[in-house]
Scaffold this active site. Sequence first.
Site, PDB file in Angstrom:
ATOM      1  N   ARG A  70       0.864  -1.181   0.000  1.00 16.57           N
ATOM      2  CA  ARG A  70       0.000   0.000   0.000  1.00 16.57           C
ATOM      3  C   ARG A  70       0.900   1.231   0.000  1.00 16.57           C
ATOM      4  O   ARG A  70       1.949   1.250   0.658  1.00 16.57           O
ATOM      5  CB  ARG A  70      -0.910   0.031   1.242  1.00 16.57           C
ATOM      6  CG  ARG A  70      -1.995  -1.032   1.263  1.00 16.57           C
ATOM      7  CD  ARG A  70      -3.099  -0.791   0.220  1.00 16.57           C
ATOM      8  NE  ARG A  70      -4.163  -1.783   0.317  1.00 16.57           N
ATOM      9  CZ  ARG A  70      -4.274  -2.876  -0.440  1.00 16.57           C
ATOM     10  NH1 ARG A  70      -3.367  -3.138  -1.382  1.00 16.57           N
ATOM     11  NH2 ARG A  70      -5.291  -3.707  -0.284  1.00 16.57           N
ATOM     12  N   GLU A  76      -4.243   7.427  -5.010  1.00 18.18           N
ATOM     13  CA  GLU A  76      -4.501   6.716  -6.266  1.00 18.18           C
ATOM     14  C   GLU A  76      -5.824   7.190  -6.834  1.00 18.18           C
ATOM     15  O   GLU A  76      -6.771   7.394  -6.067  1.00 18.18           O
ATOM     16  CB  GLU A  76      -4.524   5.206  -6.018  1.00 18.18           C
ATOM     17  CG  GLU A  76      -3.157   4.701  -5.540  1.00 18.18           C
ATOM     18  CD  GLU A  76      -3.118   3.214  -5.215  1.00 18.18           C
ATOM     19  OE1 GLU A  76      -4.087   2.510  -5.520  1.00 18.18           O
ATOM     20  OE2 GLU A  76      -2.096   2.772  -4.662  1.00 18.18           O
ATOM     21  N   HIS A 133      -1.644   0.065  -9.760  1.00 19.87           N
ATOM     22  CA  HIS A 133      -2.174  -0.868  -8.749  1.00 19.87           C
ATOM     23  C   HIS A 133      -2.728  -2.136  -9.421  1.00 19.87           C
ATOM     24  O   HIS A 133      -3.917  -2.448  -9.299  1.00 19.87           O
ATOM     25  CB  HIS A 133      -3.263  -0.182  -7.900  1.00 19.87           C
ATOM     26  CG  HIS A 133      -3.487  -0.866  -6.579  1.00 19.87           C
ATOM     27  ND1 HIS A 133      -3.804  -0.183  -5.440  1.00 19.87           N
ATOM     28  CD2 HIS A 133      -3.444  -2.183  -6.226  1.00 19.87           C
ATOM     29  CE1 HIS A 133      -3.957  -1.053  -4.441  1.00 19.87           C
ATOM     30  NE2 HIS A 133      -3.733  -2.268  -4.902  1.00 19.87           N
TER      31      HIS A 133
END
Length: 322
Positions: free
Chosen positions: A237, A266, A285
């Site tokens: 993360r 993000e 991601h």
Amino acid sequence: MQPTIVLYKKVPEDVLAMLQARFSVVQFDGVNGDNRAAFVAALANAEGLIGASLKIDAGILDAAPHLKAISTISVGTDQFDVDDLTRREIVLLNTPDVLTQTTADTGFALILATARRVVELADYVRAGQWTGSIGEACFGTDVQGKTLGIIGMGRIGGAIARRAACGFGMRVLYTNRTPNVAAEQAYGAQFTALDALLRTSDFVCITVPLTPQTEGMIGARELAKMPPRAILVNISRGTIIDESALITALENGQLRGAGLDVFEREPLSPDSPLLRMKNVVALPHIGSATHETRHAMAVCAAQNLIDAMEGESSGNMVNPKR
Ligand code: NAP
């Protein structure tokens, strides 16, 4: 009457059919500013909730007085306050294991891409700059035989260790709160304090979950311990790294490069200084993002919810066992 559940992420048709066979399903294809009020309103009758990529805060839970179970289509549970869910007697379920190998592949793709400058040099060819035999300016660094430091030797960390030790003859160091004896025996991984791991690794890969203890665990102080030959990879993360400290370290040449699948915010802003650096490989991601794995995650999450709603004990319960 079938119990009502709210689905807040699009799932494959066969998985939707699994859910619709047992529940009355209210569907949202993601939650955003436009449909948030409708999502919250739908929770009034919901006994189950299934989806991903949305912070489920106290405000949302207060709107769902009948909720018994939440099934997240992810292994990470950082979008939830597990203690609060436990107090409310809401079961939280996640999808470990099914995404481990695919996420480890993403980690290794970033290790190889940064070491061998794959993205930068593919761009160089595409730009028509390959006009003769390449020289040192295009050289990268070896992966095989080097030292890999894994921060968080769990399922994904272990799968990366396997690739590193068995496939690339790498020496593996790791840090955890408790030793991972299986990884030590299988891959010769050595339990190492974080500072020593940072000082001695050629590659550092972050695979710890985001928790209050791991948030910001790699800041300016930790980056300063890494040698200039080192490459930092993060597939966990974004907020585990202090991103502005990382940008400063890269700008100052303190690190060889970084491979990042996750970011503080993000989607990553197109203005991020990280995107101006040739030695940074940035991905959107994609850790678990293959057709096969995303399907398996959706099936796992749907089955988790079905089991929990039918009172079956699921092996994938996140709340502490009583
Ligand atoms: P896992 O099996 O639970 O492994 C996590 C490891 O981190 C454990 O070995 C744990 O060991 C260690 N750890 C936890 N807290 C720590 C701390 N404070 N200090 C040091 N070590 C700590 O989880 P996993 O299945 O490998 O998944 C790891 C994470 O990867 C997920 O939580 C998720 O955030 C991320 N992920 C990202 C993607 C992506 O798309 N990029 C995809 C899947 C997963 P100890 O308990 O002994 O400390």
